[in-house]
Scaffold this motif. Structure first.
Motif: not given
Length: 116
Positions: A20-21, A25-26, A49-50, A77-79
């Protein structure tokens, strides 16, 4: 053993980024860097999806889009630095209620005839 290609990728910790993020970032990467990620993805996990996100961004760049000020080192998000643990506290707990009519181990229930 660590994959040497993983350490040279334009996005640090690419394998652990949530899908999702990835799109945001790209945006800061050049066409060559996106191509590098796409080649890595196809030869490793090959997640549809990637590859779709990377292919779409590569098409945008080839059509004249410029890399934006996206931050490849942005907080994942996980951080997040948000609260952790249970949101339940004495202030958010429900009000106590009476035992059910059938009783509890320490308090016997009332027979049907004695209920009022």
């Amino acid at each position: 053993m660590a994959d040497p290609a993983r350490n040279a990728l334009p996005l640090p910790d690419y394998d652990h980024l949530p899908v999702g993020g990835l799109e945001s970032r790209v945006r800061s990467l050049s066409a060559g860097e996106v191509e590098e990620l796409l080649a890595y993805e196809r030869s490793h996990a090959d997640r549809l999806p990637v590859t779709e996100v990377l292919t779409a961004r590569l098409d945008q760049l080839r059509a004249g889009a410029e890399p934006t000020s996206g931050d490849p080192d942005a907080l994942r998000p996980e951080q997040s630095t948000g609260r952790s643990g249970s949101p339940v506290s004495p202030a958010t707990s429900p009000e106590p209620f009476g035992p059910p009519p059938h009783g509890t181990p320490d308090q016997r229930g009332k027979p049907k005839g004695d209920r009022s």
